[in-house]
Design a protein around this motif. Structure first.
Motif, PDB file in Angstrom:
ATOM      1  N   ARG A  38       0.840  -1.188   0.000  1.00 31.37           N
ATOM      2  CA  ARG A  38       0.000   0.000   0.000  1.00 31.37           C
ATOM      3  C   ARG A  38       0.868   1.226   0.000  1.00 31.37           C
ATOM      4  O   ARG A  38       2.029   1.210   0.402  1.00 31.37           O
ATOM      5  CB  ARG A  38      -0.915   0.021   1.219  1.00 31.37           C
ATOM      6  N   ALA A  40       0.567   5.052   1.657  1.00 32.37           N
ATOM      7  CA  ALA A  40      -0.282   5.599   2.718  1.00 32.37           C
ATOM      8  C   ALA A  40       0.081   7.044   3.033  1.00 32.37           C
ATOM      9  O   ALA A  40       0.572   7.357   4.101  1.00 32.37           O
ATOM     10  CB  ALA A  40      -0.130   4.723   3.961  1.00 32.37           C
ATOM     11  N   PRO A  41      -0.156   7.923   2.088  1.00 31.80           N
ATOM     12  CA  PRO A  41       0.242   9.307   2.319  1.00 31.80           C
ATOM     13  C   PRO A  41      -0.657  10.025   3.317  1.00 31.80           C
ATOM     14  O   PRO A  41      -1.818   9.675   3.488  1.00 31.80           O
ATOM     15  CB  PRO A  41       0.117   9.956   0.936  1.00 31.80           C
ATOM     16  N   SER A  42      -0.090  11.027   3.957  1.00 29.97           N
ATOM     17  CA  SER A  42      -0.883  11.896   4.827  1.00 29.97           C
ATOM     18  C   SER A  42      -1.336  13.087   3.989  1.00 29.97           C
ATOM     19  O   SER A  42      -0.552  13.599   3.197  1.00 29.97           O
ATOM     20  CB  SER A  42      -0.021  12.397   5.981  1.00 29.97           C
ATOM     21  N   GLU A  74      -3.749   8.457   5.402  1.00 29.07           N
ATOM     22  CA  GLU A  74      -3.407   8.540   6.824  1.00 29.07           C
ATOM     23  C   GLU A  74      -3.719   9.945   7.352  1.00 29.07           C
ATOM     24  O   GLU A  74      -2.840  10.796   7.481  1.00 29.07           O
ATOM     25  CB  GLU A  74      -1.948   8.137   7.021  1.00 29.07           C
ATOM     26  N   TYR A 232       0.322   7.075  14.435  1.00 27.88           N
ATOM     27  CA  TYR A 232       0.793   6.295  13.297  1.00 27.88           C
ATOM     28  C   TYR A 232       1.108   4.859  13.724  1.00 27.88           C
ATOM     29  O   TYR A 232       0.732   3.898  13.037  1.00 27.88           O
ATOM     30  CB  TYR A 232       2.046   6.945  12.672  1.00 27.88           C
ATOM     31  N   VAL A 248       5.424  -3.979   4.083  1.00 26.94           N
ATOM     32  CA  VAL A 248       5.276  -2.568   4.456  1.00 26.94           C
ATOM     33  C   VAL A 248       6.491  -1.834   3.899  1.00 26.94           C
ATOM     34  O   VAL A 248       7.597  -1.956   4.415  1.00 26.94           O
ATOM     35  CB  VAL A 248       5.220  -2.420   5.994  1.00 26.94           C
ATOM     36  N   LEU A 249       6.255  -1.142   2.787  1.00 27.13           N
ATOM     37  CA  LEU A 249       7.345  -0.371   2.197  1.00 27.13           C
ATOM     38  C   LEU A 249       7.134   1.079   2.603  1.00 27.13           C
ATOM     39  O   LEU A 249       6.077   1.646   2.356  1.00 27.13           O
ATOM     40  CB  LEU A 249       7.299  -0.530   0.679  1.00 27.13           C
ATOM     41  N   ARG A 250       8.105   1.661   3.264  1.00 31.78           N
ATOM     42  CA  ARG A 250       7.947   3.036   3.759  1.00 31.78           C
ATOM     43  C   ARG A 250       9.314   3.686   3.888  1.00 31.78           C
ATOM     44  O   ARG A 250      10.350   3.033   3.754  1.00 31.78           O
ATOM     45  CB  ARG A 250       7.223   3.006   5.104  1.00 31.78           C
ATOM     46  N   GLU A 253      12.733   6.974   7.601  1.00 26.21           N
ATOM     47  CA  GLU A 253      12.543   7.759   8.830  1.00 26.21           C
ATOM     48  C   GLU A 253      11.792   6.940   9.881  1.00 26.21           C
ATOM     49  O   GLU A 253      11.770   7.279  11.046  1.00 26.21           O
ATOM     50  CB  GLU A 253      11.831   9.085   8.558  1.00 26.21           C
ATOM     51  N   TRP A 254      11.195   5.823   9.465  1.00 16.09           N
ATOM     52  CA  TRP A 254      10.465   4.964  10.409  1.00 16.09           C
ATOM     53  C   TRP A 254      11.338   3.902  11.066  1.00 16.09           C
ATOM     54  O   TRP A 254      10.870   3.157  11.929  1.00 16.09           O
ATOM     55  CB  TRP A 254       9.259   4.303   9.716  1.00 16.09           C
TER      56      TRP A 254
HETATM   57  N1  GLU Z   1       1.737   8.335   6.394  1.00 15.69           N
HETATM   58  C1  GLU Z   1       3.052   7.749   6.501  1.00 15.69           C
HETATM   59  C2  GLU Z   1       4.033   8.623   5.784  1.00 15.69           C
HETATM   60  O1  GLU Z   1       3.623   9.389   4.935  1.00 15.69           O
HETATM   61  C3  GLU Z   1       3.047   6.381   5.883  1.00 15.69           C
HETATM   62  C4  GLU Z   1       4.186   5.534   6.279  1.00 15.69           C
HETATM   63  C5  GLU Z   1       3.914   4.113   5.833  1.00 15.69           C
HETATM   64  O2  GLU Z   1       3.891   3.887   4.630  1.00 15.69           O
HETATM   65  O3  GLU Z   1       3.728   3.269   6.695  1.00 15.69           O
HETATM   66  O4  GLU Z   1       5.199   8.583   6.086  1.00 15.69           O
END
Ligand code: GLU
Length: 548
Positions: A38, A40-42, A74, A232, A248-250, A253-254
């Motif tokens: 997915r 998942a932009p804010s 998100e 989050y 979960v590709l993100r 920074e996570w």
């Molecule tokens: N809303 C988060 C972001 O923009 C999504 C991170 C994710 O893909 O888990 O960084």
């Protein structure tokens, strides 16, 4: 402590239990090996290159494996939410032809929604309640001031800051203490009861970075904020579980809070998805320093930059694949005409640290890509752009396609073997063909000679000009006019002894060029006048004369 009683005190009115949601969102029925990803932009109103970079990787991995790629919004942080931001996200992804199989605003939406997190508040609360009932989460009534005080004390004592261990004052509160606050209607958050030991490290596999060392988590991170909306961390765990994300590709920074997520999946008894952390995009700036692309300093970070200028989405994708997979460039060189979707994309061929973004290289890819367009392809491309960004000018360009065809083939040399290869985007093309349209032509350059001479040259040209003259005859006439005023047509002689002449025939041609087009650098002037036609050419000379 009777944790179930505490859970009922905190959430007395939830309609369902977690099993209800587990049943509602069963495993996906997919072929073996299919991956679910997915983006998942804010909805902050700013959609950047990193979003597209990630989405393209998601999309490739999902579709290559006959899996599913979905869009989740998100929107948990109201402070950062901007009106119209979701529309922007959707239209930008649409522009770049990123295809979603399901998700927010996708038709059909899919069975794992809602895909807007704010609409899932009750689902998160149901899982939070379960954690409370198992003693794995608890309410915390600390105010901002109290949290600041804790931080100050920790700083004074030189210990790690945060809400953990003995600093976590609500971690061991009694039922009565909680009940009293609830009765008073005081706001609270729900925190996880972290069980990790920061002395212990584990090696965890990342699909891009390989083995990563992760320290156990001891922070009692907030799961549900005081407005009932998740952070989050919690939303990620619940959604990616219920929506059955397999990778979960993100952004990387996570990585810093990955330990929280790993612990949460464990606490909740969820199967852990695979993780893939992408690197940040860097650039080498004017001073030669490599640094992160910045929203404030680098307009090219915004995807709207490319859309507004009419960059071709496919060319941008070619570039992104170049920086996404290190073996793409070589493949593309070998298969210049292949559809890029046939390239076998893989996460383990992605860069592991600081991917360099190079606008010049992107521009070069665009130039090569556009230089292969046929007339029809070029027209389709411009048509799309004009329709969207210059709607009012549509009829000017496309009301007379015969003229446009001539401009593109003769003027831009689209039909020539050695055609121009320096067009980067649609707005640059429109700018370069503006001179053919009275509506857009502008006076870009000034004459370099005195008015008297310019007037004489133009008047002579006006009276001797014949539309039917071929290029050579035309040029001979220009030469003759020049010679009358001391400008030589013998370029060799001119180069050898420039001081003997007032100038050369190209100076004379420049005068006519500026009169006809408003600028001194253009394609072949005779050809331009052929495209403009006799009337327009003569009218423009006449107008120029009148202005002198
Ligand atoms: N809303 C988060 C972001 O923009 C999504 C991170 C994710 O893909 O888990 O960084």
């Amino acid at each position: 402590m009777d944790y179930q009683k505490l859970a009922d005190l905190i959430y007395p009115n939830l309609e369902h239990d977690t099993q209800y949601y587990e049943d509602m969102f069963p495993e996906r029925d997919l072929p073996k090996g299919a991956q679910v990803l997915r983006t998942a932009p804010s909805p902050t109103g700013f959609i950047h290159l990193g979003n597209l970079y990630g989405a393209l990787a998601d999309e490739r991995v999902a579709h290559q494996s006959n899996g599913v790629f979905y869009l989740r919004i998100e929107d948990t942080d109201l402070k950062r939410k901007v009106d119209g931001a979701v529309e922007t996200i959707i239209s930008v992804f649409d522009y770049f032809k990123i295809r979603f199989d399901e998700g927010a605003e996708v038709e059909p939406m899919g069975k794992y929604g809602p895909y807007y997190q704010r609409q899932r508040a009750e689902i998160y609360q149901t899982y939070a309640k379960k954690l409370i009932s198992e003693g794995k989460a608890y309410p915390c009534f600390c105010t901002e001031e109290e949290l600041n005080e804790i931080r100050e004390k920790q700083t004074a004592l030189n210990v790690g800051t945060g809400y953990y261990g003995e600093w976590a004052i609500w971690r061991n509160a009694t039922y009565e203490q909680v009940e009293e606050r609830i009765k008073n209607g005081e706001p609270f958050v729900i925190r996880m009861r972290a069980m990790g030991n920061p002395e212990i490290k584990h090696t965890v596999h990342d699909e891009i970075k390989g083995d990563v060392v992760v320290t156990e988590n001891n922070m009692d991170a907030v799961l549900i904020k005081n407005d009932g909306i998740p952070t989050y961390h919690f939303a990620h765990a619940i959604d990616d579980h219920l929506m059955h994300t397999t990778i979960v590709l993100r952004g990387e920074e996570w990585l810093g809070t990955w330990n929280i997520h790993l612990e949460l999946f464990n606490m909740l008894g969820f199967k852990l998805p695979k993780y893939a952390h992408t690197t940040v995009l860097m650039k080498i700036d004017e001073t030669g320093t490599k640094r992160k692309l910045s929203k404030r300093k680098d307009p090219e970070l915004s995807l709207d930059y490319y859309r507004q200028l009419g960059y071709h989405p496919y060319a941008i994708k070619i570039y992104l694949l170049t920086i996404l997979n290190w073996n793409f460039e070589e493949w593309y060189l070998k298969n210049p005409d292949a559809d890029i979707e046939t390239f076998k994309f893989s996460l383990d061929k992605m860069g592991q640290s600081g991917t360099l973004f190079d606008l010049e290289k992107l521009n070069n890819i665009c130039k090569t890509y556009l230089s292969k367009f046929s007339l029809e392809e070029m027209k389709d491309y411009l048509r799309e752009f004009v329709k969207t960004y210059h709607k009012d000018d549509y009829d000017i360009y496309f009301g007379n396609e015969e003229k446009l065809d001539k401009i593109l083939t003769l003027g831009m040399g689209l039909n020539l073997k050695k055609r121009r290869k320096d067009y980067i985007n649609a707005s640059q093309i429109l700018e370069s063909i503006a001179l053919y349209y009275d509506e857009f032509k502008s006076q870009k350059d000034e004459y370099r000679f005195d008015n008297e001479l310019v007037k004489n040259v133009l008047a002579d040209f006006f009276s001797s000009y014949k539309y039917a003259d071929d290029n050579n005859t035309w040029f001979e006439k220009v030469k003759t006019i020049g010679e009358k005023y001391g400008f030589t047509g013998d370029m060799k002689a001119y180069r050898a002894n420039p001081e003997q002449f007032k100038g050369s025939v190209s100076d004379i041609a420049e005068i006519i060029r500026i009169a006809v087009t408003g600028q001194k650098n253009t394609p072949d002037l005779w050809t331009i006048m052929q495209i403009l036609g006799e009337d327009t050419s003569l009218r423009r000379i006449n107008d120029a004369l009148k202005e002198l």
